[in-house]
Write an enzyme that holds these catalytic residues in place. Structure first.
Site, mmCIF file in Angstrom:
data_model
loop_
_atom_site.group_PDB
_atom_site.id
_atom_site.type_symbol
_atom_site.label_atom_id
_atom_site.label_comp_id
_atom_site.label_asym_id
_atom_site.label_seq_id
_atom_site.Cartn_x
_atom_site.Cartn_y
_atom_site.Cartn_z
ATOM 1 C CB SER A 1 -8.012 3.275 3.034
ATOM 2 O OG SER A 1 -7.114 2.704 3.975
ATOM 3 C CB SER B 1 -8.213 0.140 5.862
ATOM 4 O OG SER B 1 -8.893 1.365 5.828
ATOM 5 C CE LYS C 1 -3.968 1.723 2.733
ATOM 6 N NZ LYS C 1 -4.806 1.384 3.911
#
Length: 561
Positions: free
Chosen positions: A214, A238, A129
């Protein structure tokens, strides 16, 4: 975080109504940007320049193929890079790829040829990420243009561990910008995985569905075989959310099991990185490598290898709690039409667990609305302080405070304030920035204490080994408590959209969760390759640059940061 801008009232009915009021914006109207035929196109071109069928292969299978000389790390990297190029315009799952990946693969191939294999991750390409620091040619920006060209001080410890184990950092995955802790997403459930740098991540199963957030790019990237596995981060939902909607396994570990250093923060009191993969085995392999204990976990006896817990029969004799209030999807579900169908899949999974020897009992971990507002209050305080601390570790940047970031977004409105504003940023800036403030201390202590007592109380009262909740529901309890939460696929709905299930427990119970998840996975066999169904829905521009931004109280984006 994760999803929507719901009005976080302590009244659950108002909460649900306000959440759903945003859905109409996206449900109507979208010209089809992409139509059928995608699945067959991507399947036919999947193997790229290698004849080895790497798509959907697990880390163990890829490692066996390399050991047998059927596949090289270089060819595998090239295959994934080609697949990223093919799927990139559709999924927006990858912000950038690593220009050093091929060279790293060549070096690891030479090591293998010389008889040196570092372990099960040797030569395995991973996506991480874009809020996790990598000291290479790639950016670390949390998806924001504000951090573009800034310089991190080094690899995050978890990245250093992965590299030392022979993993190849293939690229940075897209995310909800600033981990969805910037503004109220009024176009929910779309744009939950949007960033100014990466665009809007699309769901590999249904292009019109949500990618959640996310860690949207990590979820879609693993689901669509753009990598062998991925790393996400979670403050609240997330990792578990994107895993649920993308038919993959994602583990949010115990707070303190994996170092937070090098991760763009929301809250050191809740932030944690975790593995996301297509099998429980992949998650177990990555967790053992990534763990870098600190805080309450430091000094605790920890397994070096979580694959030792991958045994059939692990559910036999266990007691599994059905977290009853979450099985009423109106209580704390996603609010996305059709997601209520996933409750039946969770109940079926519990039936399968029962058939494997588990006892299923109804339980209650408490009312999340009793501490949801306090969670948000605490996060606002923590973010203001901790993002400033993070910014001060960077080189080649003029930004030092949250106020600087707010000013940047305002001055780059057309690029940054596209689908939603920065009400959450502004609410955080309004706090005192003092983590000894009695308002903050009371909020954090109440939220964390209530969440922990809810889970620990249920575990003790009903003599449980784990607790289960349906698709996109209780990420908040385990997140605020700092306890492990394992999201796992439990089927594909008639619509083609995945159904996920959460299984959580108490402090450092990762081995038990991995064991039980593996037993269920082997019986259910829930993993299916994505079909790229339906059409992308265009997202309406919020038009914030031509009118004043909405005023009012910011709310926690639906759980899930």
């Amino acid at each position: 975080m994760n999803s929507t801008p719901s009005q976080k009232s302590t009244n659950k009915d108002n909460h649900q109504i306000s959440r759903r009021s945003f859905i109409g914006t996206t449900a109507a109207g979208g010209a089809a940007l992409l139509t059928g035929g995608l699945a067959s196109l991507f399947k036919d071109s999947a193997s790229a320049r290698t004849n080895f069928p790497f798509v959907e292969m697990s880390i163990t299978q890829l490692q066996a193929a390399m050991a047998a000389g059927q596949l090289s790390a270089k060819d595998l990297v090239q295959g994934y890079l080609n697949r990223i190029q093919q799927l990139g315009p559709t999924l927006n799952a990858v912000i950038e790829t690593n220009t050093n990946a091929i060279a790293t693969a060549n070096s690891l191939d030479r090591e293998r040829k010389a008889g040196h294999v570092r372990g099960p991750l040797h030569g395995i390409p991973l996506l991480v990420k874009d809020n996790i620091a990598t000291n290479d040619n790639m950016q670390t920006t949390a998806g924001s243009l504000a951090l573009y060209n800034s310089k991190v001080p080094g690899d995050a410890p978890l990245i250093a561990r992965l590299r030392a184990a022979g993993a190849i950092i293939l690229g940075k995955s897209n995310l909800g910008e600033w981990a969805n802790f910037r503004g109220n997403i009024t176009v929910y459930p779309l744009a939950v995985g949007w960033s100014a740098r990466g665009g809007d991540t699309k769901n590999a199963y249904d292009l019109s569905y949500t990618s959640w957030g996310s860690s949207s790019g990590s979820g879609a990237g693993a689901a669509a075989s753009l990598c062998a596995a991925a790393v996400g981060t979670e403050t609240d939902g997330s990792i578990t959310g994107p895993s649920a909607v993308e038919n993959i396994f994602g583990l949010k570990p115990t707070l303190g099991l994996i170092s937070q250093d090098g991760i763009v923060p929301i809250s050191h009191q809740q932030d944690i990185a975790g593995p996301m993969g297509r099998t429980v085995t992949d998650v177990a392999i990555m967790l053992g490598t990534m763990q870098t204990p600190f805080g309450a976990v430091a000094g605790q006896p920890l397994p070096n290898d979580y694959t030792q817990f991958l045994q059939r029969g692990s559910l036999n004799g266990k007691r599994i709690g059905r977290d009853l209030r979450f099985f009423d999807y109106n209580y704390f579900g996603s609010g996305i039409p059709g997601d209520e169908e996933s409750v039946a899949f969770a109940n079926h999974a519990l039936d399968v667990m029962h058939s494997l020897g588990a006892t299923i009992v109804d339980t209650d971990t408490g009312d999340v609305f009793a501490y949801l507002d306090d969670e948000f209050t605490a996060l606002l305080f923590e973010f203001k302080v901790q993002i400033a601390q993070y910014l001060q570790t960077l080189g080649h940047t003029k930004f030092a405070t949250l106020a600087d970031l707010i000013a940047f977004d305002n001055s780059h409105c057309v690029q940054e304030l596209v689908y939603y504003g920065q009400e959450v940023f502004e609410a955080a800036e309004m706090t005192s920035g003092d983590l000894t403030d009695p308002v903050y201390v009371a909020a954090r202590n109440h939220a964390t204490g209530t969440a922990r007592s809810g889970i620990d109380g249920a575990m003790a009262r009903d003599n449980l080994d784990a607790i289960v909740a349906p698709h996109l529901t209780n990420s908040t309890g385990p997140a605020v408590a700092g306890y492990p939460n394992f999201s796992m696929p439990v089927g594909i709905r008639p619509s083609g959209r995945p159904a996920g299930m959460l299984m959580y427990s108490t402090f450092l119970h990762e081995p038990q969760l991995i064991a039980m998840a593996y037993d269920l996975e082997q019986e259910l066999n829930p993993r299916k390759q994505p079909q790229f169904l339906n059409a992308i829905i265009p997202i309406p521009n919020a038009d914030l640059c031509n009118k004043p931004q909405p005023q009012g109280k910011a709310h926690l984006p639906h759980g899930r940061i």
